[in-house]
Enzyme design. Structure first.
Site, short mmCIF file in Angstrom:
data_model
loop_
_atom_site.label_atom_id
_atom_site.label_comp_id
_atom_site.label_asym_id
_atom_site.label_seq_id
_atom_site.Cartn_x
_atom_site.Cartn_y
_atom_site.Cartn_z
N TYR A 166 0.86 -1.17 0.00
CA TYR A 166 0.00 0.00 0.00
C TYR A 166 0.90 1.22 0.00
O TYR A 166 1.79 1.34 0.85
CB TYR A 166 -0.88 -0.02 1.26
CG TYR A 166 -1.80 1.17 1.43
CD1 TYR A 166 -2.94 1.32 0.64
CD2 TYR A 166 -1.53 2.14 2.40
CE1 TYR A 166 -3.79 2.41 0.82
CE2 TYR A 166 -2.38 3.22 2.58
CZ TYR A 166 -3.50 3.35 1.79
OH TYR A 166 -4.35 4.43 1.98
N ASP A 261 9.44 2.59 -0.73
CA ASP A 261 8.45 3.25 0.11
C ASP A 261 8.78 2.89 1.55
O ASP A 261 8.47 1.80 2.03
CB ASP A 261 7.04 2.77 -0.28
CG ASP A 261 5.97 3.31 0.66
OD1 ASP A 261 6.32 3.89 1.71
OD2 ASP A 261 4.78 3.13 0.35
N LYS A 294 5.04 9.21 8.42
CA LYS A 294 4.87 8.72 9.78
C LYS A 294 5.91 9.28 10.75
O LYS A 294 5.77 10.41 11.19
CB LYS A 294 4.83 7.19 9.79
CG LYS A 294 3.65 6.66 8.92
CD LYS A 294 3.38 5.22 9.11
CE LYS A 294 2.39 4.64 8.12
NZ LYS A 294 1.00 4.94 8.39
#
Ligand code: HOZ
Length: 458
Positions: A166, A261, A294
């Site tokens: 994702y 990612d 994050k």
């Protein structure tokens, strides 16, 4: 609350919640009903709605260290850490102080500040492959922008991603995605034109042969390969030996960019993320671009993408690829990020071994309890992220993750929640451990899981 060996263990007791839950969620239920009047599904992100595990989600009132407290005063050991950012625990004092000081100077300017280069320099110390970077407001934006940049730089349309990975909710990246898309069994979101999705090639994770075949069938058309170097969004899945190096070799051979990612893994698996942990942080082994989110914002909305200077300089105002944001490099996010990343850099020699040991004790302690009760649970762990899959078989990609028994996971989730442990509410998400988790929480989690397994197999 019962006290055992100084550890508070919540005993299930009759409450007002009716879905077989022993928690008193009266206030959370009322807040949920009110939220549903104004917000679709009562939430701002689908995975918060607990649809995959049943029951009603507690509404959080506050958090400190390793604990969440809900609107009814129930306390939980937090095992999802805001889906990753809270590596140092909630309300980490240096971040709180930095945010307060920055807020007093105004929350946003829409103009450059010194803090942006300060945080960029810290990021570069962690990730040497990030020669230049741009701040954005989320991991979604980071990945969406990195893809646009890769397409602009290579002048090619196709993107290779992996099933169950994702990369946020940008149109081109929702194809066979993990996280909530997998949780709710959405094959690809409505609202994404076929013309957009047709340029995304979704391949099985850890399958180098499939990647090579895609390059062979689309020579000169593939702009980039994007992947989570450790998957967190299909549950935790490690790269097979040689997978990352194989992708590096293939992308180089075919003139495509390699994008890591590291929104979840960056600063979590080591200060330099998965690329440092797996020995591909520098030189020929390094990815061309890295996306971050994050932890980089210390819990505030923040992301970044960066990498090779020659690629990054394709961005406007230097180059032809447009990318922008009013809140990009927001001063509060920069302040929280600087407080967090500078702490990680200063303490990395002790912090990461401690995180690793704590997480191993939790993951393996619960795995042993599952085995004791005859439950087939596969535990995948890399550093301080892990998943208990309710399947006895190895989980190496999305298809093997999907063999998990979702109903068993849901019972486990509800049982743990009743006993004061809050796991991410989906089999397709990683659990995260923070530096605020100690032996006390390890013992409480393992004990709670043992009790839940006993109830499940009774
Ligand atoms: N990247 C997060 C974990 N999969 C998503 C959390 C969310 O969608 O709210």
């Amino acid at each position: 609350m019962a006290q055992r060996s100084g550890i508070a263990v919540r005993e299930p007791q009759a409450g007002t919640y009716t879905d077989n839950m022993a928690l008193d969620l009266t206030q959370s239920l009322a807040l949920g009903l009110r939220a549903e009047r104004f917000l679709p599904g009562g939430v701002d992100s689908p995975v918060r709605a607990f649809r995959a595990v049943g029951g009603h989600p507690p509404f959080v009132a506050s958090a400190a260290g390793a604990y969440l407290t809900d609107a009814d005063g129930n306390r939980y050991i937090d095992m999802f850490g805001s889906w990753g950012p809270m590596l140092l625990g909630h309300a980490f004092p240096p971040a709180v102080a930095a945010i307060q000081q920055a807020a007093a100077r105004s929350a946003s300017f829409g103009a450059s500040t010194a803090a942006e280069a300060d945080l960029a320099e810290l990021v570069q110390q962690c990730f040497p492959s990030v020669e230049k970077l741009r701040f954005v407001s989320s991991g979604t934006e980071a990945c969406m922008s990195a893809i646009r940049l890769a397409r602009g730089f290579t002048n090619r349309p196709f993107v290779i991603k992996f099933e169950g990975c994702y990369h946020g909710h940008a149109d081109a990246l929702l194809v066979k995605a993990g996280s909530g898309v997998a949780t709710f069994g959405i094959p690809g979101s409505a609202g994404v034109p076929a013309q957009t999705a047709m340029h995304t090639l979704a391949l099985p994770y850890n399958d180098l042969a499939a990647v090579e075949a895609a390059f062979l069938s689309h020579p000169d058309l593939i702009a980039c390969v994007i992947l989570e170097p450790v998957v967190g969004n299909a549950g935790t899945i490690a790269p097979a030996p040689g997978f990352l190096a194989g992708l590096r070799a293939l992308t180089r051979q075919y003139g495509a960019l390699l994008i890591f990612d590291e929104v979840m893994t960056g600063f979590r698996l080591s200060a330099g993320g998965a690329q440092e942990l797996f020995g591909c942080a520098t030189g020929d082994a390094a990815p061309d671009l890295t996306t971050l989110g994050k932890i980089i914002g210390g819990g505030l909305p923040c992301g970044a993408f960066g990498g090779r200077a020659d690629v990054m300089e394709f961005l406007a105002p230097l180059g032809p690829v447009y990318q922008a944001g009013t809140l990009s490099g927001n001063p509060l996010a920069m302040a929280a990020g600087i407080a967090t990343v500078s702490y990680l850099l200063a303490h990395k020699a002790t912090l990461y071994p401690q995180l690793d040991a704590t997480t191993a004790s939790i993951a393996e302690g619960v795995a042993l309890a599952a085995a004791k009760h005859g439950l087939g649970v596969t535990t995948n762990r890399v550093g301080s992220m892990f998943t208990w899959f309710f399947t006895p078989s190895a989980v190496t990609d999305f298809s093997t993750a999907s063999a998990s028994d979702a109903a068993l996971f849901a019972r486990f989730h509800r049982g743990l929640l009743e006993r004061g442990v809050w796991l991410p509410p989906s089999q397709y998400e990683a659990a995260f451990v923070s530096a605020a988790h100690t032996e006390v929480e390890v013992t409480a989690i393992v004990r709670a899981a043992d009790a839940v397994f006993a109830a499940m197999t009774r």
